[in-house]
Design a protein around this motif. Structure first.
Motif, PDB file in Angstrom:
ATOM      1  N   ALA A  94      56.279  45.914  48.484  1.00 20.82           N
ATOM      2  CA  ALA A  94      55.352  46.771  47.742  1.00 20.82           C
ATOM      3  C   ALA A  94      54.722  47.745  48.719  1.00 20.82           C
ATOM      4  CB  ALA A  94      54.264  45.938  47.057  1.00 20.82           C
ATOM      5  N   ASN A  95      54.038  48.736  48.178  1.00 20.87           N
ATOM      6  CA  ASN A  95      53.258  49.646  49.014  1.00 20.87           C
ATOM      7  C   ASN A  95      51.945  48.964  49.391  1.00 20.87           C
ATOM      8  OD1 ASN A  95      55.102  51.772  49.012  1.00 20.87           O
ATOM      9  ND2 ASN A  95      54.317  52.554  47.068  1.00 20.87           N
ATOM     10  N   LEU A  96      51.326  49.465  50.433  1.00 23.20           N
ATOM     11  CA  LEU A  96      50.080  48.903  50.940  1.00 23.20           C
ATOM     12  C   LEU A  96      49.020  48.788  49.845  1.00 23.20           C
ATOM     13  CD1 LEU A  96      48.388  47.894  53.315  1.00 23.20           C
ATOM     14  CD2 LEU A  96      47.834  50.285  53.825  1.00 23.20           C
ATOM     15  N   SER A  97      48.904  49.800  49.009  1.00 21.43           N
ATOM     16  CA  SER A  97      47.855  49.776  47.977  1.00 21.43           C
ATOM     17  C   SER A  97      48.023  48.601  47.021  1.00 21.43           C
ATOM     18  CB  SER A  97      47.801  51.093  47.204  1.00 21.43           C
ATOM     19  OG  SER A  97      48.970  51.292  46.445  1.00 21.43           O
ATOM     20  N   ALA A  98      49.258  48.245  46.693  1.00 21.28           N
ATOM     21  CA  ALA A  98      49.491  47.117  45.782  1.00 21.28           C
ATOM     22  C   ALA A  98      49.037  45.810  46.418  1.00 21.28           C
ATOM     23  CB  ALA A  98      50.967  47.045  45.395  1.00 21.28           C
ATOM     24  N   TYR A  99      49.345  45.615  47.701  1.00 17.26           N
ATOM     25  CA  TYR A  99      48.896  44.395  48.381  1.00 17.26           C
ATOM     26  C   TYR A  99      47.371  44.342  48.462  1.00 17.26           C
ATOM     27  CZ  TYR A  99      53.682  43.321  49.844  1.00 17.26           C
ATOM     28  OH  TYR A  99      55.014  43.004  49.865  1.00 17.26           O
ATOM     29  N   LEU A 100      46.738  45.482  48.745  1.00 16.19           N
ATOM     30  CA  LEU A 100      45.276  45.509  48.806  1.00 16.19           C
ATOM     31  C   LEU A 100      44.662  45.193  47.448  1.00 16.19           C
ATOM     32  CD1 LEU A 100      44.723  48.628  51.107  1.00 16.19           C
ATOM     33  CD2 LEU A 100      44.487  46.202  51.724  1.00 16.19           C
ATOM     34  N   GLN A 101      45.267  45.719  46.387  1.00 17.83           N
ATOM     35  CA  GLN A 101      44.774  45.432  45.039  1.00 17.83           C
ATOM     36  C   GLN A 101      44.931  43.950  44.702  1.00 17.83           C
ATOM     37  OE1 GLN A 101      47.091  48.303  42.866  1.00 17.83           O
ATOM     38  NE2 GLN A 101      45.451  49.835  42.930  1.00 17.83           N
ATOM     39  N   LEU A 102      46.024  43.338  45.169  1.00 16.50           N
ATOM     40  CA  LEU A 102      46.215  41.900  44.966  1.00 16.50           C
ATOM     41  C   LEU A 102      45.140  41.099  45.685  1.00 16.50           C
ATOM     42  CD1 LEU A 102      50.026  41.075  45.367  1.00 16.50           C
ATOM     43  CD2 LEU A 102      48.545  40.447  43.464  1.00 16.50           C
ATOM     44  N   LEU A 103      44.930  41.416  46.964  1.00 19.20           N
ATOM     45  CA  LEU A 103      43.930  40.694  47.751  1.00 19.20           C
ATOM     46  C   LEU A 103      42.531  40.823  47.172  1.00 19.20           C
ATOM     47  CD1 LEU A 103      45.078  41.411  51.397  1.00 19.20           C
ATOM     48  CD2 LEU A 103      44.983  39.193  50.256  1.00 19.20           C
ATOM     49  N   ALA A 104      42.226  41.998  46.646  1.00 16.97           N
ATOM     50  CA  ALA A 104      40.901  42.247  46.083  1.00 16.97           C
ATOM     51  C   ALA A 104      40.776  41.708  44.659  1.00 16.97           C
ATOM     52  CB  ALA A 104      40.604  43.750  46.100  1.00 16.97           C
ATOM     53  N   ARG A 105      41.873  41.127  44.148  1.00 19.75           N
ATOM     54  CA  ARG A 105      41.913  40.633  42.768  1.00 19.75           C
ATOM     55  C   ARG A 105      41.692  41.741  41.745  1.00 19.75           C
ATOM     56  NH1 ARG A 105      41.573  34.738  41.791  1.00 19.75           N
ATOM     57  NH2 ARG A 105      42.817  33.988  43.507  1.00 19.75           N
ATOM     58  N   GLN A 106      42.019  42.935  42.141  1.00 16.45           N
ATOM     59  CA  GLN A 106      41.915  44.072  41.231  1.00 16.45           C
ATOM     60  C   GLN A 106      43.115  44.088  40.288  1.00 16.45           C
ATOM     61  OE1 GLN A 106      40.807  47.716  43.235  1.00 16.45           O
ATOM     62  NE2 GLN A 106      42.138  48.869  41.887  1.00 16.45           N
ATOM     63  N   GLU A 107      44.258  43.637  40.796  1.00 17.24           N
ATOM     64  CA  GLU A 107      45.475  43.522  39.991  1.00 17.24           C
ATOM     65  C   GLU A 107      46.062  42.138  40.219  1.00 17.24           C
ATOM     66  OE1 GLU A 107      46.675  45.393  37.741  1.00 17.24           O
ATOM     67  OE2 GLU A 107      45.786  47.349  38.112  1.00 17.24           O
ATOM     68  N   ASP A 108      46.817  41.656  39.225  1.00 18.60           N
ATOM     69  CA  ASP A 108      47.481  40.374  39.381  1.00 18.60           C
ATOM     70  C   ASP A 108      48.971  40.629  39.639  1.00 18.60           C
ATOM     71  OD1 ASP A 108      49.058  39.893  36.648  1.00 18.60           O
ATOM     72  OD2 ASP A 108      47.123  40.836  36.194  1.00 18.60           O
ATOM     73  N   PRO A 109      49.671  39.644  40.223  1.00 24.06           N
ATOM     74  CA  PRO A 109      51.080  39.845  40.558  1.00 24.06           C
ATOM     75  C   PRO A 109      51.948  40.223  39.360  1.00 24.06           C
ATOM     76  CG  PRO A 109      50.281  37.777  41.508  1.00 24.06           C
ATOM     77  CD  PRO A 109      49.185  38.334  40.654  1.00 24.06           C
ATOM     78  N   ASP A 110      51.655  39.642  38.189  1.00 19.97           N
ATOM     79  CA  ASP A 110      52.463  39.956  37.000  1.00 19.97           C
ATOM     80  C   ASP A 110      52.378  41.430  36.634  1.00 19.97           C
ATOM     81  OD1 ASP A 110      53.370  37.345  36.629  1.00 19.97           O
ATOM     82  OD2 ASP A 110      51.605  36.807  35.436  1.00 19.97           O
ATOM     83  N   THR A 111      51.165  41.966  36.625  1.00 19.53           N
ATOM     84  CA  THR A 111      50.982  43.378  36.269  1.00 19.53           C
ATOM     85  C   THR A 111      51.708  44.275  37.254  1.00 19.53           C
ATOM     86  OG1 THR A 111      48.834  42.903  35.269  1.00 19.53           O
ATOM     87  CG2 THR A 111      49.256  45.192  35.890  1.00 19.53           C
ATOM     88  N   LEU A 112      51.531  43.997  38.548  1.00 18.08           N
ATOM     89  CA  LEU A 112      52.208  44.815  39.559  1.00 18.08           C
ATOM     90  C   LEU A 112      53.721  44.704  39.436  1.00 18.08           C
ATOM     91  CD1 LEU A 112      49.885  44.094  42.606  1.00 18.08           C
ATOM     92  CD2 LEU A 112      50.059  46.233  41.322  1.00 18.08           C
ATOM     93  N   PHE A 113      54.218  43.499  39.158  1.00 19.32           N
ATOM     94  CA  PHE A 113      55.656  43.298  39.012  1.00 19.32           C
ATOM     95  C   PHE A 113      56.193  44.074  37.812  1.00 19.32           C
ATOM     96  CE2 PHE A 113      59.242  40.915  37.198  1.00 19.32           C
ATOM     97  CZ  PHE A 113      60.116  40.945  38.270  1.00 19.32           C
ATOM     98  N   PHE A 114      55.548  43.935  36.665  1.00 16.90           N
ATOM     99  CA  PHE A 114      56.040  44.592  35.456  1.00 16.90           C
ATOM    100  C   PHE A 114      55.850  46.104  35.489  1.00 16.90           C
ATOM    101  CE2 PHE A 114      55.643  40.205  33.797  1.00 16.90           C
ATOM    102  CZ  PHE A 114      56.984  40.028  33.510  1.00 16.90           C
ATOM    103  N   ASN A 115      54.908  46.581  36.298  1.00 15.62           N
ATOM    104  CA  ASN A 115      54.748  48.030  36.493  1.00 15.62           C
ATOM    105  C   ASN A 115      55.642  48.556  37.612  1.00 15.62           C
ATOM    106  OD1 ASN A 115      52.876  48.227  34.453  1.00 15.62           O
ATOM    107  ND2 ASN A 115      51.116  48.070  35.820  1.00 15.62           N
ATOM    108  N   ARG A 116      56.507  47.693  38.132  1.00 16.86           N
ATOM    109  CA  ARG A 116      57.460  48.027  39.196  1.00 16.86           C
ATOM    110  C   ARG A 116      56.779  48.481  40.488  1.00 16.86           C
ATOM    111  NH1 ARG A 116      63.027  49.215  36.764  1.00 16.86           N
ATOM    112  NH2 ARG A 116      62.764  48.428  34.686  1.00 16.86           N
TER     113      ARG A 116
END
Length: 147
Positions: A94-116
């Motif tokens: 993933a891009n850095l922003s996606a990992y940061l959003q995961l760590l911050a609990r701003q996004e969940d893995p499912d949402t990021l996965f399904f949004n590619r």
């Protein structure tokens, strides 16, 4: 994290990844493994699930920085793998922003996965175990700095 702050979706310029790929990758593995072992020591990771990771090879790639880290879980510790001799059992990209959003609990893995925005390849069952472990982590709340 400041409740009013959100991490925007971003992508670093392509030259960052081209430079990052030319740099040694071992520091990434050391930092990632240190963080995972700290979370393990702080009892943030579900103990009963860790045994299921034994001997598995993992890879985390940050697409827009060119960084990559491989690691395994063996004998009760996460350990870096500097020269993997096989394909990973489970890989994340993933891009850095996606990992940061995961760590911050701003996004969940499912949402990021399904949004590619998060690519997960390898053993599907292992992927679900890791995803459930990530979802189960209760990050300690840190006090906000006073003004």
């Amino acid at each position: 994290m400041n409740p009013g702050f959100t991490i925007p979706k971003f992508r670093l310029p392509a030259f960052v990844a081209s430079l990052g790929q030319k740099l040694p990758q071992w520091p990434h593995a050391l930092v990632l493994v240190a963080g995972l072992n700290a979370a393990h020591k702080m009892k943030l990771l579900p103990e009963d699930e860790l045994d299921r990771l034994e001997g598995k090879l993992f890879r985390v790639r940050i697409n827009d920085t060119g960084g990559e880290a491989s690691y395994t879980y063996r004998d009760g510790m996460f350990r870096p793998v500097f020269r993997p001799d096989r394909a990973p059992d489970l890989a994340f990209a993933a891009n850095l922003s996606a990992y940061l959003q995961l760590l911050a609990r701003q996004e969940d893995p499912d949402t990021l996965f399904f949004n590619r925005e998060l690519e997960i390849t390898g053993d599907t069952e292992l992927g679900l175990i890791v995803k459930n472990m990530l979802d189960a982590i209760e990050w300690p709340s840190l006090p906000l700095p006073s003004r």
